[in-house]
Write an enzyme that holds these catalytic residues in place. Structure first.
Site, PDB file in Angstrom:
ATOM      1  N   LYS A  66      -2.298  -2.082   7.443  1.00 49.24           N
ATOM      2  CA  LYS A  66      -3.659  -1.654   7.769  1.00 49.24           C
ATOM      3  C   LYS A  66      -4.223  -2.489   8.912  1.00 49.24           C
ATOM      4  O   LYS A  66      -4.041  -3.695   8.965  1.00 49.24           O
ATOM      5  CB  LYS A  66      -4.538  -1.803   6.522  1.00 49.24           C
ATOM      6  CG  LYS A  66      -5.896  -1.168   6.627  1.00 49.24           C
ATOM      7  CD  LYS A  66      -6.605  -1.280   5.287  1.00 49.24           C
ATOM      8  CE  LYS A  66      -7.972  -0.644   5.318  1.00 49.24           C
ATOM      9  NZ  LYS A  66      -8.661  -0.771   4.006  1.00 49.24           N
TER      10      LYS A  66
ATOM     11  N   ARG B 119       0.860  -1.186   0.000  1.00 54.74           N
ATOM     12  CA  ARG B 119       0.000   0.000   0.000  1.00 54.74           C
ATOM     13  C   ARG B 119       0.897   1.237   0.000  1.00 54.74           C
ATOM     14  O   ARG B 119       2.045   1.182   0.447  1.00 54.74           O
ATOM     15  CB  ARG B 119      -0.891   0.022   1.230  1.00 54.74           C
ATOM     16  CG  ARG B 119      -1.843  -1.170   1.352  1.00 54.74           C
ATOM     17  CD  ARG B 119      -2.680  -1.064   2.620  1.00 54.74           C
ATOM     18  NE  ARG B 119      -3.633  -2.158   2.733  1.00 54.74           N
ATOM     19  CZ  ARG B 119      -3.414  -3.300   3.371  1.00 54.74           C
ATOM     20  NH1 ARG B 119      -2.231  -3.491   3.961  1.00 54.74           N
ATOM     21  NH2 ARG B 119      -4.332  -4.250   3.437  1.00 54.74           N
TER      22      ARG B 119
ATOM     23  N   HIS C  98      -4.316  -9.248   3.515  1.00 50.73           N
ATOM     24  CA  HIS C  98      -5.770  -9.401   3.663  1.00 50.73           C
ATOM     25  C   HIS C  98      -6.076 -10.478   4.705  1.00 50.73           C
ATOM     26  O   HIS C  98      -5.484 -11.552   4.681  1.00 50.73           O
ATOM     27  CB  HIS C  98      -6.410  -9.824   2.335  1.00 50.73           C
ATOM     28  CG  HIS C  98      -6.326  -8.770   1.278  1.00 50.73           C
ATOM     29  ND1 HIS C  98      -6.402  -9.051  -0.074  1.00 50.73           N
ATOM     30  CD2 HIS C  98      -6.172  -7.424   1.360  1.00 50.73           C
ATOM     31  CE1 HIS C  98      -6.306  -7.940  -0.765  1.00 50.73           C
ATOM     32  NE2 HIS C  98      -6.157  -6.937   0.079  1.00 50.73           N
TER      33      HIS C  98
ATOM     34  N   HIS D 182      -2.968   2.639  -5.709  1.00 52.61           N
ATOM     35  CA  HIS D 182      -3.648   1.353  -5.578  1.00 52.61           C
ATOM     36  C   HIS D 182      -3.752   0.619  -6.913  1.00 52.61           C
ATOM     37  O   HIS D 182      -3.854  -0.606  -6.957  1.00 52.61           O
ATOM     38  CB  HIS D 182      -5.053   1.565  -4.999  1.00 52.61           C
ATOM     39  CG  HIS D 182      -5.660   0.314  -4.444  1.00 52.61           C
ATOM     40  ND1 HIS D 182      -5.308  -0.200  -3.213  1.00 52.61           N
ATOM     41  CD2 HIS D 182      -6.558  -0.553  -4.974  1.00 52.61           C
ATOM     42  CE1 HIS D 182      -5.988  -1.316  -3.002  1.00 52.61           C
ATOM     43  NE2 HIS D 182      -6.749  -1.561  -4.049  1.00 52.61           N
TER      44      HIS D 182
END
Length: 306
Positions: free
Chosen positions: A192, A170, A279, A253
């Site tokens: 994140k 990211r 993720h 992104h």
């Protein structure tokens, strides 16, 4: 004479005590008739404290800016945090903005309510219509054209695109990568949601970029300091017309998406890809498998022969 003076002082003190007790009773009675009152465990609205809270939770700068902006917008319109005002605010958001923007504002206010200890209201997220295609990610032809242009015209744009497209990081993670990390071939980063993961620098990428990195950070600004996420995004957008690449695909992104699609062409292990991208839910990773509408049309034309 002295006794009379002392008696008068005592009487005055008793009057003050009676007055305070009376005001306290009125205040308690008024409070009991109010359905929802604003309670700020922290001082005032404490926006700065909220920022620090988000930083400590590992939120990215973009996320913090978005959340804080949403809270500030609420308090510009409403002086008090209560259920009635929050309900009005939610309805106004849904009437004025697209679902994605509404949900960002809702997430910000929810995080703020959690921070100040307000539990008397619950937002309802707006339903987002999910597209079955992805048209805002750069394709291979555009990427190769950009890389060719950037190598001779903007080495910083070249370096940014190479690193994101080669690692899948990211932009908030990109700006924190240090040049020394290339020596070991990987970096353990906090991403994140305050989750730790390991990203890898492929041998080919290291060979390509090692002579173009900054002294401390892989990506540095013109003063030799650390770049911001916003600075990276701005640089890419400004380069779009010069490079002859559509502006809508020139965002950080887009290159993360490019990494995912190219990875799956060579290795169909979506679980591994999810780990590399950070993720926690495989359904999030599945979004990166979507084709553009043009790619969908091309495949349909190749398949349908009846």
């Amino acid at each position: 004479m002295q006794e009379e003076l002392l008696l008068k002082i005592i009487q005055n003190q008793q009057e003050i005590i009676d007055l305070l007790q009376s005001e306290l009773k009125i205040s308690n009675a008024a409070s009991s008739n109010v359905e929802s009152i604003t309670i700020f465990p922290k001082s005032d609205k404490d926006i700065e404290g909220f920022k620090t809270h988000l930083i400590n939770k590992g939120r990215s700068k973009n996320c913090i800016d978005t959340y804080v902006k949403g809270v500030e917008l609420f308090f510009r319109q409403y002086a008090t945090l209560n259920s009635e005002n929050l309900s009005k605010y939610e309805q106004e958001l849904k009437n004025k903005w697209k679902p994605k923007t509404v949900n960002l504002r809702i997430c910000g206010m929810t995080a703020y309510m959690e921070y100040v200890g307000f539990k008397d209201y619950q937002f309802h997220r707006a339903k987002e219509q999910k597209r079955t295609f992805c048209d805002n990610a750069i394709n291979k032809e555009q990427y190769e054209h950009l890389i060719s242009w950037a190598k001779d015209n903007s080495q910083k744009v070249w370096l940014i695109t190479k690193v994101i497209a080669g690692t899948g990081v990211r932009v908030s993670e990109l700006v924190n990568l240090k040049t020394a990390m290339l020596e070991q071939g990987y970096a353990d980063i906090i991403g994140k949601g305050n989750k730790q993961r390991r990203i890898y620098f492929p041998d080919r990428l290291i060979k390509d970029i090692k002579n173009y990195c900054g002294k401390t950070y892989i990506i540095e600004n013109r003063f030799g300091g650390q770049m911001t996420s916003r600075g990276v995004s701005s640089l890419l957008i400004k380069a779009a017309p010069k490079a002859g690449v559509p502006k809508e695909v020139m965002h950080p992104h887009s290159f993360r998406h490019f990494f995912a699609k190219e990875f799956l062409k060579q290795n169909n292990d979506i679980t591994l890809l999810g780990d590399l991208l950070g993720h926690s839910d495989i359904s999030t990773t599945a979004i990166y498998t979507r084709l553009t509408s043009e790619e969908q049309a091309q495949q349909i034309n190749e398949v349908v022969g009846w």
